[in-house]
Design an enzyme around this catalytic site. Sequence first.
Site, PDB file in Angstrom:
ATOM      1  N   GLY A  50      -8.948   5.575   2.274  1.00 18.21           N
ATOM      2  CA  GLY A  50      -9.493   6.327   3.407  1.00 18.21           C
ATOM      3  C   GLY A  50     -10.978   6.097   3.587  1.00 18.21           C
ATOM      4  N   ASP A  98       0.843  -1.195   0.000  1.00 15.02           N
ATOM      5  CA  ASP A  98       0.000   0.000   0.000  1.00 15.02           C
ATOM      6  C   ASP A  98       0.882   1.251   0.000  1.00 15.02           C
ATOM      7  OD1 ASP A  98      -2.439   1.333   0.100  1.00 15.02           O
ATOM      8  OD2 ASP A  98      -2.544   1.299   2.296  1.00 15.02           O
ATOM      9  N   ASN A 108     -10.241   0.397   0.720  1.00 15.88           N
ATOM     10  CA  ASN A 108      -9.131   0.347   1.667  1.00 15.88           C
ATOM     11  C   ASN A 108      -9.597   0.797   3.045  1.00 15.88           C
ATOM     12  OD1 ASN A 108      -7.656  -0.154  -0.649  1.00 15.88           O
ATOM     13  ND2 ASN A 108      -5.982   1.227  -0.050  1.00 15.88           N
ATOM     14  N   GLU A 145      -2.271   6.046  -8.135  1.00 15.05           N
ATOM     15  CA  GLU A 145      -3.230   7.049  -7.636  1.00 15.05           C
ATOM     16  C   GLU A 145      -3.148   8.329  -8.459  1.00 15.05           C
ATOM     17  OE1 GLU A 145      -3.593   7.448  -3.362  1.00 15.05           O
ATOM     18  OE2 GLU A 145      -3.810   9.633  -3.502  1.00 15.05           O
ATOM     19  N   HIS A 177      -7.624   9.985   4.474  1.00 11.42           N
ATOM     20  CA  HIS A 177      -7.027   8.934   5.313  1.00 11.42           C
ATOM     21  C   HIS A 177      -7.178   9.250   6.804  1.00 11.42           C
ATOM     22  CE1 HIS A 177      -4.535   8.183   1.576  1.00 11.42           C
ATOM     23  NE2 HIS A 177      -4.948   6.971   1.872  1.00 11.42           N
TER      24      HIS A 177
END
Length: 285
Positions: free
Chosen positions: A204, A78, A225, A130, A174
């Site tokens: 997040g 991650d 996630n 991302e 997050h």
Amino acid sequence: MLMSMAPMLQDAREKRYAVVAPGVNDLQTIEAVFQAADEMNAPIILDCVEMNDIEAVADITEFMALRYPQVDVALNLDHGKSFEVCAKAIQAGFTSVMIDCSMLPFEENVAITAEVTKMAHAVGVSVEAELGRVGSAQKYAEDRLSPFTDPVEAVEFVKRTSVDCLAVAVGTAHGLYKDEQPELAFDLIAELRTVVPVPLVLHGASGTGDDEMARAVQAGITKINLFSDLSLAGTRAVEEVLNSGMTTPLGFLPLSMVYGKGVAAYKKMVMHYIEVSGSKGAAVR
Ligand SMILES: [Zn+2]
């Protein structure tokens, strides 16, 4: 079976459910995730950040994959920040890596991501990247103004990098929110789902709320996630047992018992989110 994220997420994308990706740290959290997935017949992704002992996490995951051969699982690095750390994770045994250069300008993000994809795909490892910026929940008032993922850029990014899935900035952040509720851009998720040819990842996701999360999945999110909600559930369970006055003939509570209560609560929360994501019973067996 230990596998890459690609086939798992393709199935989820086609059938409109999401695969839960709990953040794991150690043997106990990894086994809890395997058990949760097994009991609910759900595919699952272990997300592990580079600050953990990634060699140990890879070895433990391989061991658990032998103990629970019926579980479809991917082990994903991650937020890998460099080509080097992605290579290190692949060498350790990770079946998937995330290269996160979302803080860099678009062209640099494309260049590094494409390099990682070329290397990872050569050995059958999937890649997540991302685009846009998922900020911090503790600074949500400020970070909610961070750039969301632009659909036109996202299409170009996927085309030029060949990534297997894309983490998108659509309103979450997050960590744990203070007082605010995150506001998700459902229309943007739906638009991205239509134009971007690969599965979309929600980072997040803790604190989003069950209804909002289910709505995000319906709109087009395929990987969720989670770390803070799971970890906090475990920590609260540990606090509870410590404050309960419970004791044993030893005159104290063994560490494994205290930690075990925390891990049980973590596992229960993973199972809750498997339900919310629609992935219960989705494992292809
Ligand atoms: Zn993240």
